[in-house]
Design an enzyme around this catalytic site. Structure first.
Site, PDB file in Angstrom:
ATOM      1  N   ARG A  84       0.717  -1.082  -0.264  1.00 14.96           N
ATOM      2  CA  ARG A  84       0.077  -0.041  -0.058  1.00 14.96           C
ATOM      3  C   ARG A  84       0.972   1.227  -0.061  1.00 14.96           C
ATOM      4  NH1 ARG A  84      -2.337   0.020   4.760  1.00 14.96           N
ATOM      5  NH2 ARG A  84      -2.239  -2.112   5.332  1.00 14.96           N
ATOM      6  N   HIS A 247     -10.958  -3.153  10.890  1.00 14.83           N
ATOM      7  CA  HIS A 247     -10.002  -4.066  10.388  1.00 14.83           C
ATOM      8  C   HIS A 247      -9.778  -5.357  11.116  1.00 14.83           C
ATOM      9  CE1 HIS A 247      -5.662  -4.101   9.066  1.00 14.83           C
ATOM     10  NE2 HIS A 247      -6.284  -4.888   8.073  1.00 14.83           N
ATOM     11  N   SER A 269      -1.459  -5.211  10.188  1.00 16.12           N
ATOM     12  CA  SER A 269      -0.670  -6.072   8.940  1.00 16.12           C
ATOM     13  C   SER A 269       0.539  -6.842   9.855  1.00 16.12           C
ATOM     14  CB  SER A 269      -0.439  -5.317   7.719  1.00 16.12           C
ATOM     15  OG  SER A 269      -1.445  -4.447   7.474  1.00 16.12           O
ATOM     16  N   CYS A 271       0.656  -9.190  11.959  1.00 17.62           N
ATOM     17  CA  CYS A 271       0.682  -9.538  13.385  1.00 17.62           C
ATOM     18  C   CYS A 271      -0.150 -10.705  13.758  1.00 17.62           C
ATOM     19  CB  CYS A 271       0.432  -8.350  14.112  1.00 17.62           C
ATOM     20  SG  CYS A 271       1.448  -6.866  14.037  1.00 17.62           S
ATOM     21  N   GLY A 272      -0.469 -11.604  12.748  1.00 15.66           N
ATOM     22  CA  GLY A 272      -1.128 -12.769  13.102  1.00 15.66           C
ATOM     23  C   GLY A 272      -2.593 -12.806  13.223  1.00 15.66           C
ATOM     24  N   THR A 274      -4.554 -13.083  10.075  1.00 11.36           N
ATOM     25  CA  THR A 274      -4.933 -14.243   9.385  1.00 11.36           C
ATOM     26  C   THR A 274      -4.844 -15.833  10.037  1.00 11.36           C
ATOM     27  OG1 THR A 274      -4.631 -12.991   7.378  1.00 11.36           O
ATOM     28  CG2 THR A 274      -4.979 -15.338   7.169  1.00 11.36           C
ATOM     29  N   ASP A 288     -10.067 -10.271   7.464  1.00 15.90           N
ATOM     30  CA  ASP A 288      -9.565  -8.817   7.283  1.00 15.90           C
ATOM     31  C   ASP A 288     -10.478  -7.696   7.781  1.00 15.90           C
ATOM     32  OD1 ASP A 288      -7.411  -7.168   6.549  1.00 15.90           O
ATOM     33  OD2 ASP A 288      -8.088  -6.866   4.681  1.00 15.90           O
TER      34      ASP A 288
HETATM   35  C1  SPV Z   1      -3.318  -5.369   5.027  1.00 19.58           C
HETATM   36  O1  SPV Z   1      -2.237  -4.728   4.738  1.00 19.58           O
HETATM   37  O2  SPV Z   1      -3.955  -4.806   6.259  1.00 19.58           O
HETATM   38  C2  SPV Z   1      -3.993  -6.157   4.128  1.00 19.58           C
HETATM   39  C3  SPV Z   1      -3.288  -6.217   2.811  1.00 19.58           C
HETATM   40  O3  SPV Z   1      -4.874  -6.802   4.479  1.00 19.58           O
HETATM   41  S1  SPV Z   1      -4.058  -4.696   1.989  1.00 19.58           S
HETATM   42  O4  SPV Z   1      -4.784  -5.204   1.005  1.00 19.58           O
HETATM   43  O5  SPV Z   1      -2.687  -4.193   1.239  1.00 19.58           O
HETATM   44  O6  SPV Z   1      -4.538  -3.831   2.695  1.00 19.58           O
HETATM   45 MN    MN Z   2      -5.803  -5.673   6.346  1.00 16.94          MN
END
Ligand code: SPV
Ligand code: MN
Length: 624
Positions: A84, A247, A269, A271-272, A274, A288
């Protein structure tokens, strides 16, 4: 307008579009067809044939290539387009609006002017895909319809796995449909079919018109409209309408006697999040993004998505048995930015087995030891390399994924990367205490991925900071208010998977210990386990954990481990309170007063405890 559409779309696609009786939709599509000037426009009705057209287009035009396993494809993003782009992602705000110092904003007129300039003729020579989706289950009070315009068949295909299809829903709702709009163009491509003009990469969010523009990029987090782009639009709506867009994962935790209790969980992101949603002892609803609403005195949640865009680094047969199996079986999966071998199989960082000596990856031709322009060794896959799949491929999928009313939330979990402060699991005293000391105080340590910054803590309230489109103070207040009139508010917990021993620096827990924390939290929701009150919250009793370690992991859990893991670290906690207080004073305008009060009360409890027992207080001091 209709004449122009008819000419540009051709009879068949024109008719597909007109089957949706919504003049605002027609106008929106006409405006961007005219501006972006694609050679062809494809309206996707979600018929098997149309879905196939998009998949095949992705392969035909080189956005994806087929791998050896049936259904698997690989997509590469530009070497410098792998994550991102925070800097060039801006909320467009009209003059006079102020979202506070932390959010990244841009003057609306200026931003719209710039992006429309970039979009002019950008799709010349390419096909434009128009897709219709729904955020949240179809036909529920959570549902938000969306239309995506993109010239990337990869984006259109990816979204197909990640979101619920909604052409029929648009047709059914006709002129009354309200929807979010996304315009994406990958821009000019290089010989590897990756976005070339990265200096003109922009993601602009127009809250006023519920539209997000994304250009000159392909990485999913910048381009998949319904993911992090829609989140900014949804957070504003949620704030105005009294619900929450978070989130968060959603999972069913399986308790005694077949009971299933649903939890949501927010983690920054990497940090566990998923891997928690994927625990094989539980069932997954989502990994997510969640919407939360109040109904009948309870909190209800849905997964906004129906697929996973997951980080692949570190996935291995031992810790991730379900992913491992799916990633090695036929089925529709899009890999991105991993290593592809000559045999057209894939490899990634910390995968089981040997990496092949050479192949193709996000840097082009790759070999072991290859260095980038700065002389840094390029790993076999990018640390943020991903895979996309539909949840229906997973054997641990929870049956309530598509239930329109959502699931009742029993507990909410907040966790970050914290090596030295918080215990592995702890319940807050009540909703407000939890929102303030667990959610609003969330910090996460940077990983080795950022040079020289290792260990630096980033403030990330509710792990949602990157996606906020309203002032932080307002967002925290919305969270505080959400719990107010709930008869049974979810319990709020903090977890920490990353605690280290003070002397040896070794992690105090094994990866799978988290399975036990979830079982304990589930029992707490039903008042079937006791807890010990400490100055920072309620922690488990040794006897309960010992039993659960035996039941869940078949392992003995020693009193020594418990004592180390659950010792209250007063100096670290006091330092954290000072950091967070300072942040809310300096970086957040008009933070709710209650934030400071709750933090101050916690500080006083910690100081009193220190006077009695010293800096490091073992849990037995609190049991009596
Ligand atoms: C994150 O980075 O929190 C994600 C991937 O879930 S993204 O689609 O890049 O946000
Ligand atoms: Mn995410």
């Amino acid at each position: 307008m209709k004449e122009m559409l008819k000419t540009k779309l051709g009879v068949e696609n024109y008719e597909k579009l007109m089957a949706i009786d919504n003049p605002k939709l027609h106008q929106f599509i006409a405006d961007y067809v005219e501006l972006c000037n694609p050679d062809r426009v494809f309206i996707c009705t979600d018929s098997a044939e149309d879905i196939k057209h998009i998949r095949e287009a992705a392969i035909r035009n080189g956005a994806e290539s087929e791998l050896a396993t049936s259904g698997h494809t690989i997509h590469f993003d530009n070497y410098h387009d792998q994550a991102r782009d925070r800097e060039h992602t801006n909320i467009l705000i009209p003059k006079g609006v102020d979202l506070g110092p932390t959010l990244s904003t841009k003057d609306r007129d200026e931003g719209l002017g710039e992006i429309h300039e970039i979009l002019k003729d950008i799709m010349k020579g390419h096909e434009l895909y128009v897709r219709f989706f729904c955020l949240g289950p179809i036909g529920s009070e959570f549902s938000i319809l969306c239309v995506q315009l993109t010239d990337s068949a990869y984006v259109a295909h990816n979204e197909d796995l990640l979101y619920r299809r909604a052409y029929e829903e648009f047709a059914r709702e006709g002129p009354s449909a309200r929807f979010f709009k996304f315009v994406h163009s990958q821009g000019e491509l290089d010989e590897r079919k990756t976005s070339k003009n990265l200096d003109k990469r922009r993601v602009y969010i127009d809250l006023q018109d519920n539209t997000v523009y994304s250009v000159n990029t392909q990485y999913g987090g910048n381009t998949i409209g319904l993911k992090k782009l829609a989140m900014r639009l949804a957070i504003k709506h949620a704030s105005e309408e009294g619900w929450l867009c978070e989130h968060m994962l959603v999972m069913g935790v399986h308790g005694p006697r077949g009971r299933v209790t649903y939890f949501t969980g927010a983690f920054p992101s990497m940090c566990g999040k998923t891997s928690t949603a994927m625990l094989d002892s539980e069932t997954i609803v989502g990994d997510d993004i969640a919407y939360l609403r109040k109904r009948n005195g309870k909190a209800w949640a849905v997964n906004v998505e129906r697929g996973i865009f997951g980080i692949i680094q570190g996935i291995n047969s031992k810790d991730d048995p379900i992913f491992w199996k799916v990633l090695h079986s036929p089925g529709e999966i899009i890999f991105s930015n991993v290593l592809v071998t000559e045999e057209k199989s894939v490899h990634w960082i910390r995968k089981d087995g040997e990496v092949s000596a050479k192949g193709l990856n996000h840097s082009g031709e790759w070999w072991i030891g290859k260095k980038d322009a700065a002389g840094k060794e390029i790993p076999c896959s990018h640390p943020n390399a991903r895979f996309t799949l539909n949840l229906k491929l997973l054997e641990n999928l929870d049956p309530k994924l598509d239930v329109p009313e959502g699931v009742v939330v029993g507990g909410i979990v907040y966790g970050g990367r914290d090596s030295d402060t918080s215990v592995p699991v702890e319940e807050s005293f009540d909703w407000v205490h939890g929102i303030v000391t667990k959610g609003a105080s969330l910090e996460s340590e940077r990983t080795a991925a950022v040079l020289g910054m290792e260990g630096v803590r980033e403030f990330n309230p509710m792990s949602n900071l990157d996606f906020l489109s309203i002032p932080i103070s307002r967002y925290i207040q919305d969270n505080l208010d959400f719990g107010k009139d709930l008869k049974t508010p979810p319990l709020i917990f903090g977890v920490n998977y990353f605690m280290r021993d003070k002397n040896t620096e070794k992690f105090l827990n094994k990866t799978m210990d988290k399975k036990v924390w979830y079982k304990w939290m589930e029992l707490r929701v039903h008042k079937e386990a006791d807890a010990i009150d400490t100055p920072t919250g309620r922690i488990p009793k040794y006897e309960d954990l010992k039993k659960l370690f035996e039941q869940v992991l078949g392992r003995d859990y020693s009193k020594g481990d418990y004592t180390k893991q659950f010792t209250l670290r007063v100096p670290e906690h006091l330092a954290k309170i000072d950091r967070v207080t300072k942040l809310y004073m300096e970086k957040v305008s008009k933070a709710p007063k209650i934030v400071f009060r709750v933090l101050e009360e916690q500080k006083q409890r910690l100081i009193e405890t220190r006077e009695k027992y010293g800096d490091y207080v073992t849990p037995d001091k609190f049991s009596t």
